[in-house]
Design a protein around this motif. Structure first.
Motif, PDB file in Angstrom:
ATOM      1  N   TYR A 132       0.830  -1.205   0.000  1.00  0.00           N
ATOM      2  CA  TYR A 132       0.000   0.000   0.000  1.00  0.00           C
ATOM      3  C   TYR A 132       0.864   1.255   0.000  1.00  0.00           C
ATOM      4  O   TYR A 132       2.020   1.238   0.451  1.00  0.00           O
ATOM      5  CB  TYR A 132      -0.925   0.007   1.211  1.00  0.00           C
ATOM      6  CG  TYR A 132      -2.045  -1.004   1.112  1.00  0.00           C
ATOM      7  CD1 TYR A 132      -3.210  -0.704   0.404  1.00  0.00           C
ATOM      8  CD2 TYR A 132      -1.931  -2.258   1.684  1.00  0.00           C
ATOM      9  CE1 TYR A 132      -4.236  -1.639   0.295  1.00  0.00           C
ATOM     10  CE2 TYR A 132      -2.955  -3.195   1.580  1.00  0.00           C
ATOM     11  CZ  TYR A 132      -4.091  -2.879   0.876  1.00  0.00           C
ATOM     12  OH  TYR A 132      -5.106  -3.799   0.757  1.00  0.00           O
ATOM     13  N   TYR A 134       0.382   5.711   0.590  1.00  0.00           N
ATOM     14  CA  TYR A 134      -0.473   6.883   0.830  1.00  0.00           C
ATOM     15  C   TYR A 134       0.389   8.092   1.150  1.00  0.00           C
ATOM     16  O   TYR A 134       1.551   7.968   1.557  1.00  0.00           O
ATOM     17  CB  TYR A 134      -1.480   6.621   1.952  1.00  0.00           C
ATOM     18  CG  TYR A 134      -0.900   6.410   3.341  1.00  0.00           C
ATOM     19  CD1 TYR A 134      -0.655   7.486   4.196  1.00  0.00           C
ATOM     20  CD2 TYR A 134      -0.615   5.126   3.815  1.00  0.00           C
ATOM     21  CE1 TYR A 134      -0.143   7.298   5.470  1.00  0.00           C
ATOM     22  CE2 TYR A 134      -0.107   4.925   5.093  1.00  0.00           C
ATOM     23  CZ  TYR A 134       0.133   6.017   5.915  1.00  0.00           C
ATOM     24  OH  TYR A 134       0.652   5.826   7.187  1.00  0.00           O
ATOM     25  N   THR A 227      -0.874  -0.277  -4.140  1.00  0.00           N
ATOM     26  CA  THR A 227      -2.281   0.075  -4.121  1.00  0.00           C
ATOM     27  C   THR A 227      -2.435   1.384  -3.366  1.00  0.00           C
ATOM     28  O   THR A 227      -2.073   1.471  -2.183  1.00  0.00           O
ATOM     29  CB  THR A 227      -3.127  -1.013  -3.432  1.00  0.00           C
ATOM     30  OG1 THR A 227      -3.007  -2.242  -4.160  1.00  0.00           O
ATOM     31  CG2 THR A 227      -4.594  -0.608  -3.378  1.00  0.00           C
ATOM     32  N   LYS A 228      -2.960   2.411  -4.025  1.00  0.00           N
ATOM     33  CA  LYS A 228      -3.149   3.702  -3.367  1.00  0.00           C
ATOM     34  C   LYS A 228      -4.300   3.623  -2.378  1.00  0.00           C
ATOM     35  O   LYS A 228      -5.331   3.017  -2.653  1.00  0.00           O
ATOM     36  CB  LYS A 228      -3.404   4.800  -4.403  1.00  0.00           C
ATOM     37  CG  LYS A 228      -2.197   5.129  -5.259  1.00  0.00           C
ATOM     38  CD  LYS A 228      -2.489   6.299  -6.180  1.00  0.00           C
ATOM     39  CE  LYS A 228      -1.259   6.656  -7.009  1.00  0.00           C
ATOM     40  NZ  LYS A 228      -1.522   7.812  -7.906  1.00  0.00           N
ATOM     41  N   ILE A 229      -4.113   4.243  -1.244  1.00  0.00           N
ATOM     42  CA  ILE A 229      -5.111   4.193  -0.178  1.00  0.00           C
ATOM     43  C   ILE A 229      -4.918   5.405   0.713  1.00  0.00           C
ATOM     44  O   ILE A 229      -3.915   6.116   0.597  1.00  0.00           O
ATOM     45  CB  ILE A 229      -4.965   2.872   0.634  1.00  0.00           C
ATOM     46  CG1 ILE A 229      -6.230   2.563   1.437  1.00  0.00           C
ATOM     47  CG2 ILE A 229      -3.726   2.918   1.528  1.00  0.00           C
ATOM     48  CD1 ILE A 229      -6.223   1.168   2.045  1.00  0.00           C
ATOM     49  N   THR A 230      -5.860   5.676   1.592  1.00  0.00           N
ATOM     50  CA  THR A 230      -5.657   6.708   2.605  1.00  0.00           C
ATOM     51  C   THR A 230      -5.185   6.038   3.896  1.00  0.00           C
ATOM     52  O   THR A 230      -5.389   4.844   4.100  1.00  0.00           O
ATOM     53  CB  THR A 230      -6.954   7.487   2.889  1.00  0.00           C
ATOM     54  OG1 THR A 230      -7.923   6.598   3.482  1.00  0.00           O
ATOM     55  CG2 THR A 230      -7.518   8.086   1.613  1.00  0.00           C
ATOM     56  N   ARG A 231      -4.575   6.829   4.744  1.00  0.00           N
ATOM     57  CA  ARG A 231      -4.098   6.280   6.026  1.00  0.00           C
ATOM     58  C   ARG A 231      -5.255   5.703   6.836  1.00  0.00           C
ATOM     59  O   ARG A 231      -5.153   4.618   7.417  1.00  0.00           O
ATOM     60  CB  ARG A 231      -3.392   7.380   6.836  1.00  0.00           C
ATOM     61  CG  ARG A 231      -2.933   6.939   8.217  1.00  0.00           C
ATOM     62  CD  ARG A 231      -2.281   8.088   8.962  1.00  0.00           C
ATOM     63  NE  ARG A 231      -3.193   9.187   9.213  1.00  0.00           N
ATOM     64  CZ  ARG A 231      -4.026   9.254  10.245  1.00  0.00           C
ATOM     65  NH1 ARG A 231      -4.093   8.247  11.119  1.00  0.00           N
ATOM     66  NH2 ARG A 231      -4.818  10.301  10.427  1.00  0.00           N
ATOM     67  N   ASN A 233      -8.179   4.557   5.800  1.00  0.00           N
ATOM     68  CA  ASN A 233      -8.733   3.336   5.214  1.00  0.00           C
ATOM     69  C   ASN A 233      -7.802   2.142   5.400  1.00  0.00           C
ATOM     70  O   ASN A 233      -8.266   1.009   5.566  1.00  0.00           O
ATOM     71  CB  ASN A 233      -9.037   3.553   3.735  1.00  0.00           C
ATOM     72  CG  ASN A 233     -10.294   4.370   3.508  1.00  0.00           C
ATOM     73  OD1 ASN A 233     -11.137   4.488   4.404  1.00  0.00           O
ATOM     74  ND2 ASN A 233     -10.440   4.941   2.323  1.00  0.00           N
ATOM     75  N   LEU A 234      -6.505   2.390   5.380  1.00  0.00           N
ATOM     76  CA  LEU A 234      -5.567   1.301   5.651  1.00  0.00           C
ATOM     77  C   LEU A 234      -5.712   0.826   7.089  1.00  0.00           C
ATOM     78  O   LEU A 234      -5.696  -0.381   7.372  1.00  0.00           O
ATOM     79  CB  LEU A 234      -4.138   1.774   5.394  1.00  0.00           C
ATOM     80  CG  LEU A 234      -3.038   0.713   5.579  1.00  0.00           C
ATOM     81  CD1 LEU A 234      -3.267  -0.490   4.683  1.00  0.00           C
ATOM     82  CD2 LEU A 234      -1.664   1.335   5.320  1.00  0.00           C
ATOM     83  N   LEU A 237      -8.638  -1.503   7.357  1.00  0.00           N
ATOM     84  CA  LEU A 237      -8.345  -2.852   6.877  1.00  0.00           C
ATOM     85  C   LEU A 237      -7.610  -3.664   7.938  1.00  0.00           C
ATOM     86  O   LEU A 237      -7.915  -4.839   8.155  1.00  0.00           O
ATOM     87  CB  LEU A 237      -7.513  -2.780   5.595  1.00  0.00           C
ATOM     88  CG  LEU A 237      -8.211  -2.267   4.345  1.00  0.00           C
ATOM     89  CD1 LEU A 237      -7.251  -2.292   3.161  1.00  0.00           C
ATOM     90  CD2 LEU A 237      -9.454  -3.087   4.033  1.00  0.00           C
TER      91      LEU A 237
END
Length: 284
Positions: A132, A134, A227-231, A233-234, A237
């Motif tokens: 990931y 971000y 995979t791009k994500i926000t902090r 949202n990670l 998960l």
């Protein structure tokens, strides 16, 4: 090979996690990369941290490194990097199974001022089955510098305190090394941060070595599929994984097996019988 590894991850998690407090990363190939900058300063920190807040006497540790270049810095786990190199060598030799890294390894890499004026965080070989990436904003760490002094590794240091994302921190910095940087995401003081810990002592970073490099070391950004994500949202998960790792695996099409405590036999499960402690450094 990739398919084999993913299947093994799902099975191994189910068999071994009764002895662990959370999930370790696996590994990535570190042979391909681009060089962002050249480091003239290398600082080694020891991170000591608590995984289970109900068992605060049980701590884990990770050896981590801060590379400081003229424009960019990188913070990463040396233990994780060593494991990736070891695992890659095994894979090249045709090994069919790759051992897990030692307990306590962290997989994040933090690039400050990359791109210009930004902070980029990568999380490699995660148990979430992806790499990931971000961007983060660290401008909101507001330090209160006090008059308290201490000596760390022969450097005169001064104390500062701050609240950051749900925790209160105490940091010790030295103006003898006038760089605006420190371990993990910390920075924003008029000198290198040598030691920092939260008020509960759940996370403690301590400088154990400092080297001015005669031969500059490349600051590497690994060429991987991210995979791009926000902090936030990670973080969600990871919470899902710890709440029910079997259900999380199932959402990815991965079979999870657990040992039946009554029969001792391994069986396929859709939901985990265990909820694993989750004590993230960032609470908000």
């Amino acid at each position: 090979m990739k398919k084999f590894l993913i299947i093994m991850i799902g099975i191994t998690m189910g068999l071994s996690l009764s002895a662990q407090y959370y999930f370790n990363p696996s590994y990535v190939n570190v042979d391909k990369y681009k060089v962002l900058d050249s480091a003239y300063l290398k600082i080694t920190y020891k991170l000591t941290f608590v995984k289970d807040t109900l068992k605060t006497q049980q701590t884990s540790n990770d050896m981590q490194v801060l590379l400081i270049g003229t424009k960019i810095s990188k913070y990463y786990s040396q233990d994780m990097l060593d494991h990736c190199k070891y695992a890659s060598d095994l894979e090249k030799k045709g090994a069919e199974g790759i051992p897990w890294p030692k307990e306590g390894v962290n997989s994040y890499e933090i690039f400050k001022n990359y791109p210009d004026g930004q902070t980029t965080v990568t999380d490699l070989a995660t148990p979430l089955q992806a790499n990931y990436i971000y961007e983060d904003d660290l401008k909101n760490i507001k330090w209160n510098i006090t008059k308290e002094k201490a000596t760390i590794l022969s450097y005169s240091c001064q104390k500062a305190t701050a609240k950051f994302r749900g925790r209160t921190y105490e940091a010790w910095f030295t103006t003898d090394i006038p760089v605006n940087n420190g371990p993990w995401k910390f920075g924003g003081l008029p000198g290198l941060i040598m030691r920092v810990s939260d008020s509960q002592k759940h996370f403690a970073f301590e400088c154990i070595g400092l080297e001015r490099l005669k031969k500059k070391e490349p600051i590497k950004y690994f060429s991987l599929d991210y995979t791009k994500i926000t902090r936030r949202n990670l973080d969600k998960l990871y919470r899902r994984l710890h709440d029910d790792y079997a259900a999380y695996n199932a959402s990815l099409g991965i079979t999870t097996r657990e040992v039946d405590p009554k029969t001792g036999k391994t069986m396929r499960v859709k939901n985990s019988a265990h909820k694993y402690p989750f004590n993230p450094i960032e609470r908000e």
